[in-house]
Write a protein that holds these residues in place. Structure first.
Motif, PDB file in Angstrom:
ATOM      1  N   TRP A  73      20.926  -8.145   7.708  1.00 38.47           N
ATOM      2  CA  TRP A  73      20.100  -7.635   6.613  1.00 38.47           C
ATOM      3  C   TRP A  73      20.691  -7.853   5.224  1.00 38.47           C
ATOM      4  O   TRP A  73      20.004  -7.640   4.228  1.00 38.47           O
ATOM      5  N   GLY A  74      21.963  -8.204   5.134  1.00 39.97           N
ATOM      6  CA  GLY A  74      22.544  -8.569   3.849  1.00 39.97           C
ATOM      7  C   GLY A  74      23.013  -7.430   2.980  1.00 39.97           C
ATOM      8  O   GLY A  74      23.484  -7.653   1.860  1.00 39.97           O
ATOM      9  N   ARG A  75      22.951  -6.180   3.468  1.00 39.95           N
ATOM     10  CA  ARG A  75      23.345  -5.051   2.648  1.00 39.95           C
ATOM     11  C   ARG A  75      23.568  -3.817   3.525  1.00 39.95           C
ATOM     12  O   ARG A  75      23.136  -3.781   4.685  1.00 39.95           O
ATOM     13  N   ILE A  76      24.193  -2.795   2.964  1.00 42.65           N
ATOM     14  CA  ILE A  76      24.320  -1.485   3.606  1.00 42.65           C
ATOM     15  C   ILE A  76      24.128  -0.432   2.522  1.00 42.65           C
ATOM     16  O   ILE A  76      24.884  -0.391   1.548  1.00 42.65           O
ATOM     17  N   ASP A  77      23.100   0.388   2.685  1.00 47.78           N
ATOM     18  CA  ASP A  77      22.785   1.398   1.675  1.00 47.78           C
ATOM     19  C   ASP A  77      23.273   2.791   2.045  1.00 47.78           C
ATOM     20  O   ASP A  77      23.592   3.594   1.161  1.00 47.78           O
ATOM     21  N   VAL A  78      23.318   3.068   3.334  1.00 51.12           N
ATOM     22  CA  VAL A  78      23.649   4.417   3.802  1.00 51.12           C
ATOM     23  C   VAL A  78      24.571   4.310   5.009  1.00 51.12           C
ATOM     24  O   VAL A  78      24.362   3.463   5.888  1.00 51.12           O
ATOM     25  N   LEU A  79      25.573   5.160   5.034  1.00 47.99           N
ATOM     26  CA  LEU A  79      26.439   5.317   6.208  1.00 47.99           C
ATOM     27  C   LEU A  79      26.393   6.779   6.616  1.00 47.99           C
ATOM     28  O   LEU A  79      26.686   7.665   5.803  1.00 47.99           O
ATOM     29  N   VAL A  80      26.005   7.037   7.874  1.00 53.25           N
ATOM     30  CA  VAL A  80      26.018   8.391   8.425  1.00 53.25           C
ATOM     31  C   VAL A  80      27.117   8.451   9.475  1.00 53.25           C
ATOM     32  O   VAL A  80      27.080   7.703  10.467  1.00 53.25           O
ATOM     33  N   ASN A  81      28.079   9.328   9.265  1.00 50.40           N
ATOM     34  CA  ASN A  81      29.193   9.470  10.197  1.00 50.40           C
ATOM     35  C   ASN A  81      29.009  10.714  11.042  1.00 50.40           C
ATOM     36  O   ASN A  81      29.124  11.839  10.557  1.00 50.40           O
ATOM     37  N   SER A  82      28.699  10.502  12.313  1.00 52.69           N
ATOM     38  CA  SER A  82      28.643  11.586  13.268  1.00 52.69           C
ATOM     39  C   SER A  82      29.946  11.583  14.060  1.00 52.69           C
ATOM     40  O   SER A  82      30.842  10.777  13.804  1.00 52.69           O
ATOM     41  N   ALA A  83      30.066  12.495  15.010  1.00 50.60           N
ATOM     42  CA  ALA A  83      31.316  12.594  15.774  1.00 50.60           C
ATOM     43  C   ALA A  83      31.031  13.129  17.156  1.00 50.60           C
ATOM     44  O   ALA A  83      30.009  13.783  17.401  1.00 50.60           O
ATOM     45  N   GLY A  84      31.963  12.876  18.046  1.00 49.49           N
ATOM     46  CA  GLY A  84      31.918  13.489  19.363  1.00 49.49           C
ATOM     47  C   GLY A  84      32.568  14.858  19.330  1.00 49.49           C
ATOM     48  O   GLY A  84      32.591  15.536  18.297  1.00 49.49           O
ATOM     49  N   HIS A  85      33.127  15.260  20.456  1.00 49.11           N
ATOM     50  CA  HIS A  85      33.758  16.570  20.566  1.00 49.11           C
ATOM     51  C   HIS A  85      35.255  16.385  20.785  1.00 49.11           C
ATOM     52  O   HIS A  85      35.685  15.669  21.689  1.00 49.11           O
TER      53      HIS A  85
END
Length: 234
Positions: A73-85
């Motif tokens: 896609w040529g770009r990154i606008d948003v990064l969402v960082n989730s996590a395990g336990h």
């Protein structure tokens, strides 16, 4: 390069991460999802996005996610960082290895992908990073010792990151969920919530979607509680 905005979601195969990916896709984002279970690949296929099976504890796996999104896609606008336990035990019974496991799960899970994504966002002069943290960041609970300790560190990291990168129009905020329906429900826990119920993963996703939107363009460096009033006195 497409004209659409692009969002990356780590640990996005289930729970709040998956709900965030679904909501961002519904809002018009192209989505790329990393998960260790393979569920992220299946969800990405359903949403017309990119899925990578791998771990947010692996720099190589994260690089595959980032490179795959940029190549497509040529770009990154948003990064969402989730996590395990991460590890849980009485605080002085946790071993060194368990503390290191908590660091990997709850703090480095944000730092690793941010290292990769921030230069891309700098070049764009735009980007939003949203980290799923915990309501117990500032009022720690003995139930979640490694989570509380390292997510307090995440709050500090987000503030320092903001000081360093806000001039490049890159925002970072933490979302602090309380008892959410992706966890086993008990009446004892429900009774501690002023709203009288567990939150929904979709409600966390809606907060993430707002923080990813242009409507949140003046919000950065914040820890936003979404916990039904659980930590109202903090």
């Amino acid at each position: 390069m497409t004209g659409q905005k692009v969002a990356l979601v780590t640990a996005g195969g289930s729970g709040m991460g998956a709900a965030a990916a679904r909501r961002l896709a519904a809002d018009g984002f192209q989505v790329a999802i990393l998960s260790s279970s393979g569920k992220g690949e299946a969800l990405a296929a359903e949403l017309g996005g990119l899925g990578v099976t791998g771990s947010n504890k692996s720099n190589d796996d994260l690089k595959r996610l980032v490179d795959g999104a940029v190549n497509r896609w040529g770009r990154i606008d948003v990064l969402v960082n989730s996590a395990g336990h991460g590890p849980r035990a009485p605080i002085l019974e946790l071993t060194d290895e368990q503390w290191h496991g908590g660091l990997d799960t709850y703090l480095l899970n944000v730092i690793r992908p941010t290292r990769l994504v921030a230069p891309i966002m700098q070049a764009q002069k735009n980007g939003a990073i949203i980290n799923i943290s915990t309501a117990w960041t500032f009022e720690p609970s003995a139930m979640f010792p490694t989570s509380a300790v390292f997510r307090a560190g995440l709050a500090a990291f987000a503030k320092i990151f903001t000081d360093s990168y806000a001039a490049d129009n890159i925002r970072m905020n933490n979302v602090l969920p309380g008892w959410i329906d992706s966890l086993p429900a008990t009446e004892e826990r429900r009774s501690t919530v002023p709203l009288g119920r567990y939150g929904k993963s979709e409600e966390i996703a809606a907060t993430i979607a707002f923080l990813a939107s242009d409507g949140a363009a003046y919000i950065t460096g914040q820890n936003i509680r979404v916990d039904g009033g659980l930590t109202r006195s903090v």
